[in-house]
Motif scaffolding. Structure first.
Motif, PDB file in Angstrom:
ATOM      1  N   HIS A 192       0.839  -1.202   0.027  1.00  0.00           N
ATOM      2  CA  HIS A 192       0.004  -0.041   0.081  1.00  0.00           C
ATOM      3  C   HIS A 192       1.012   1.264   0.188  1.00  0.00           C
ATOM      4  O   HIS A 192       0.469   2.299   0.925  1.00  0.00           O
ATOM      5  CB  HIS A 192      -0.680   0.179   1.216  1.00  0.00           C
ATOM      6  CG  HIS A 192      -1.787  -1.303   1.138  1.00  0.00           C
ATOM      7  ND1 HIS A 192      -2.815  -1.517   0.432  1.00  0.00           N
ATOM      8  CD2 HIS A 192      -1.888  -2.085   2.305  1.00  0.00           C
ATOM      9  CE1 HIS A 192      -3.222  -2.938   0.680  1.00  0.00           C
ATOM     10  NE2 HIS A 192      -2.836  -3.147   1.833  1.00  0.00           N
ATOM     11  N   LYS A 193       2.155   0.970  -0.713  1.00  0.00           N
ATOM     12  CA  LYS A 193       2.768   2.331  -0.922  1.00  0.00           C
ATOM     13  C   LYS A 193       3.362   2.904   0.271  1.00  0.00           C
ATOM     14  O   LYS A 193       4.050   3.905   0.644  1.00  0.00           O
ATOM     15  CB  LYS A 193       2.289   3.731  -1.495  1.00  0.00           C
ATOM     16  CG  LYS A 193       1.770   3.330  -2.670  1.00  0.00           C
ATOM     17  CD  LYS A 193       0.933   4.573  -3.570  1.00  0.00           C
ATOM     18  CE  LYS A 193       0.730   4.330  -5.076  1.00  0.00           C
ATOM     19  NZ  LYS A 193       0.028   5.653  -5.724  1.00  0.00           N
ATOM     20  N   SER A 229       8.351  13.895   1.112  1.00  0.00           N
ATOM     21  CA  SER A 229       8.885  14.184  -0.131  1.00  0.00           C
ATOM     22  C   SER A 229       8.407  13.049  -0.960  1.00  0.00           C
ATOM     23  O   SER A 229       8.115  11.846  -0.867  1.00  0.00           O
ATOM     24  CB  SER A 229      10.214  14.202  -0.163  1.00  0.00           C
ATOM     25  OG  SER A 229      10.796  14.544  -1.521  1.00  0.00           O
ATOM     26  N   LEU A 230       7.951  13.605  -2.289  1.00  0.00           N
ATOM     27  CA  LEU A 230       7.594  12.877  -3.428  1.00  0.00           C
ATOM     28  C   LEU A 230       8.999  12.642  -4.330  1.00  0.00           C
ATOM     29  O   LEU A 230       8.748  11.902  -5.230  1.00  0.00           O
ATOM     30  CB  LEU A 230       6.453  13.622  -4.439  1.00  0.00           C
ATOM     31  CG  LEU A 230       5.062  13.679  -3.582  1.00  0.00           C
ATOM     32  CD1 LEU A 230       4.181  14.268  -4.200  1.00  0.00           C
ATOM     33  CD2 LEU A 230       4.730  12.189  -2.984  1.00  0.00           C
ATOM     34  N   LEU A 268       6.602   7.826   0.419  1.00  0.00           N
ATOM     35  CA  LEU A 268       6.511   6.686   1.371  1.00  0.00           C
ATOM     36  C   LEU A 268       5.215   7.168   2.208  1.00  0.00           C
ATOM     37  O   LEU A 268       5.193   7.885   2.978  1.00  0.00           O
ATOM     38  CB  LEU A 268       7.700   6.874   2.554  1.00  0.00           C
ATOM     39  CG  LEU A 268       9.151   6.287   1.650  1.00  0.00           C
ATOM     40  CD1 LEU A 268      10.150   6.251   2.841  1.00  0.00           C
ATOM     41  CD2 LEU A 268       9.132   4.824   1.153  1.00  0.00           C
ATOM     42  N   LYS A 269       4.125   6.382   2.168  1.00  0.00           N
ATOM     43  CA  LYS A 269       3.145   6.688   3.075  1.00  0.00           C
ATOM     44  C   LYS A 269       3.301   6.017   4.366  1.00  0.00           C
ATOM     45  O   LYS A 269       4.123   5.523   4.847  1.00  0.00           O
ATOM     46  CB  LYS A 269       2.072   5.601   2.572  1.00  0.00           C
ATOM     47  CG  LYS A 269       1.497   5.815   1.063  1.00  0.00           C
ATOM     48  CD  LYS A 269       0.707   7.094   1.000  1.00  0.00           C
ATOM     49  CE  LYS A 269      -0.020   7.203  -0.261  1.00  0.00           C
ATOM     50  NZ  LYS A 269      -0.974   8.270  -0.390  1.00  0.00           N
ATOM     51  N   PRO A 270       2.987   7.024   5.391  1.00  0.00           N
ATOM     52  CA  PRO A 270       3.419   6.744   6.845  1.00  0.00           C
ATOM     53  C   PRO A 270       2.826   5.636   7.328  1.00  0.00           C
ATOM     54  O   PRO A 270       2.029   5.024   6.824  1.00  0.00           O
ATOM     55  CB  PRO A 270       2.286   8.166   7.684  1.00  0.00           C
ATOM     56  CG  PRO A 270       1.458   8.491   6.618  1.00  0.00           C
ATOM     57  CD  PRO A 270       1.906   8.146   4.952  1.00  0.00           C
ATOM     58  N   ILE A 271       3.402   4.863   8.317  1.00  0.00           N
ATOM     59  CA  ILE A 271       3.136   3.873   9.281  1.00  0.00           C
ATOM     60  C   ILE A 271       2.254   4.348  10.540  1.00  0.00           C
ATOM     61  O   ILE A 271       2.299   5.473  10.987  1.00  0.00           O
ATOM     62  CB  ILE A 271       4.461   3.204   9.918  1.00  0.00           C
ATOM     63  CG1 ILE A 271       5.234   2.867   8.434  1.00  0.00           C
ATOM     64  CG2 ILE A 271       4.195   1.879  10.649  1.00  0.00           C
ATOM     65  CD1 ILE A 271       4.645   1.949   7.599  1.00  0.00           C
ATOM     66  N   THR A 272       1.421   3.678  10.861  1.00  0.00           N
ATOM     67  CA  THR A 272       0.632   3.821  11.884  1.00  0.00           C
ATOM     68  C   THR A 272       1.079   4.381  13.152  1.00  0.00           C
ATOM     69  O   THR A 272       1.994   3.722  13.617  1.00  0.00           O
ATOM     70  CB  THR A 272      -0.703   2.572  12.053  1.00  0.00           C
ATOM     71  OG1 THR A 272      -1.380   2.423  11.076  1.00  0.00           O
ATOM     72  CG2 THR A 272      -1.658   3.222  13.158  1.00  0.00           C
TER      73      THR A 272
END
Length: 452
Positions: A192-193, A229-230, A268-272
């Motif tokens: 999930h990215k 950042s992208l 990078l999608k954040p981690i919970t």
């Protein structure tokens, strides 16, 4: 504590400059924006290394220090809290708790503490079996026969036990005349990215993985310190055989950044329930933590990926030893094959002198002369571990604690169970003369670290 970690990274990082590693030189212009970014400008050599938030690095270092070396199951928790960097103290038996668990008393500070005791070793074995079987988390919990809460509880205990087993072995044999380390970083993708940036260091002769650091934290951060950042500024390397052209291109890619240390790895999608920090901060923290392994070494060399922020972080961590001629730092770029034979070819803005051998191209950052002692025997060790993680790591996880626990479990299994030519990396590193399966490894770890 036997190690004094560096507290101020805002200084000149040019080896040949009189201000190299010097804090608060009269030649400095603090927080200069001459080149369009916040930096510390050294008028003596004209360099502008980016400004570092020392307070943030210090807080992150303390968090990573605790997770990497501070969760000891043995010895006094007060005066022998950390592996490697606090002295081991003697203890004596001091009765039992009301539940019948052994207590000990430290002879140095008189602290009384309880010796770990796990009655349900079958639960630990069940959790280990799901990891070895590469099951996803939902399937793992179901097949273990545990509730979700108990599964994660025993996963954490399993990581602690295996990590303690590994650190106890490393601590016993790390004192040596010479130690060579190899470090490189890479983005590690999850489902999930989501993903993390991680730095990994191996001992070069054996390929034994000593340390892995990622950019996850539970610290409260300001928005500007949270990675979002992208852009991707990771130095790309084409599969070509001309070493000189590749190296010239790598330096050119560094010049395309806002500044040399601007290491970005894309979205990078954040981690919970955690934050992602910028990779450059991970580098400064990681190399400071490596001082735990070089502390009792007379001479050491560090072979690092050709990445400017790793250069700065490695130089700052090794500053005193470099000054005393007890440490060398090298850039290393692997080549499967090359038509070039570089013998001191000057490349890049620092006129770095590059050499080639059968493993690739290398440059001694701490000297302009080739000492002829390049000892990167197992340059593929870190890459093998990345491949191992990519194959065995559960990609569906979305928790910092679970990611850290699984990463550490896999580090220990990789070192002690994965065979190369009939030997494990732990055998070659002389951490053990035994060859383990994951199950026998856990049995041995339980004997060493806890009372059954």
């Amino acid at each position: 504590m036997m190690i004094e970690f560096r507290k101020n990274f805002n200084c000149c990082k040019t080896i040949a400059c009189k201000n190299f590693g010097v804090v608060d030189s009269e030649d400095y212009i603090h927080k200069s924006r001459r080149l369009g970014y916040l930096s510390i400008e050294c008028k003596a050599c004209g360099s502008n290394p980016p400004w570092i938030n020392n307070q943030l690095v210090s807080k992150l270092l303390q968090e990573k220090l605790e997770s990497q070396f501070g969760q000891k199951l043995t010895d006094c928790p007060k005066c022998s809290h950390y592996f490697f960097i606090t002295e081991k103290t003697t203890t004596k038996l001091h009765g039992f708790t009301s539940a019948g668990t052994q207590r000990k008393k430290c002879t140095q500070c008189n602290t009384v503490f309880t010796v770990p005791h796990y009655k349900n070793s079958d639960a630990l074995k069940a959790v280990l079996a799901t990891i070895v079987a590469h099951q996803d988390m939902r399937e793992s919990i179901k097949s273990s026969g545990l509730s979700a809460r108990l599964y994660y509880f025993y996963l954490n205990k399993l990581a602690l036990i295996l990590s303690n087993f590994s650190r106890l072995n490393e601590q016993a044999i790390i004192k040596r005349h010479y130690l060579a380390l190899h470090t490189q970083g890479k983005r590690f993708d999850l489902d999930h990215k989501r993903g993390i940036y991680t730095l990994i260091t191996s001992e070069v002769k054996s390929g034994y993985i000593l340390l892995q650091s990622n950019n996850l934290t539970q610290l409260a951060l300001q928005d500007k310190d949270i990675y979002c950042s992208l852009d991707n500024t990771v130095i790309a390397m084409e599969n070509v055989v001309n070493a000189e052209n590749v190296l010239i291109d790598r330096y050119a890619q560094h010049l395309n950044r806002k500044h040399f240390e601007q290491l970005l790895v894309g979205e990078l999608k954040p981690i919970t329930n955690s934050h992602l920090i910028y990779p450059d901060k991970v580098a400064y923290i990681h190399f400071q933590l490596l001082k735990a392994f070089t502390l009792k070494t007379a001479q050491y060399a560090h072979y690092i990926e050709h990445e400017s922020v790793l250069r700065s972080a490695a130089l700052m961590a090794s500053y005193s030893e470099i000054q005393n001629a007890n440490a060398d730092v090298y850039f290393f770029v692997p080549f499967a094959q090359t038509t070039d034979h570089l013998q001191g070819k000057e490349i890049g803005w620092w006129k770095d002198k590059w050499f080639t051998n059968e493993q690739g191209a290398y440059c001694q950052i701490t000297s302009k002369q080739d000492k002829g002692v390049f000892r990167l025997y197992a340059s593929e060790g870190v890459e093998h571990f990345y491949s191992y993680l990519n194959k065995h790591m559960n990609k569906g996880v979305n928790s910092r604690h679970v990611i850290d626990n699984l990463s550490e479990i896999h580090r220990v299994i990789f070192n002690y169970c994965d065979l190369i030519n009939g030997h494990t990396r732990a055998n070659v590193f002389i951490a053990t003369d035994k060859i383990y399966t994951p199950a026998s490894l856990l049995d041995e770890a339980l004997k060493m670290t806890v009372v059954g």
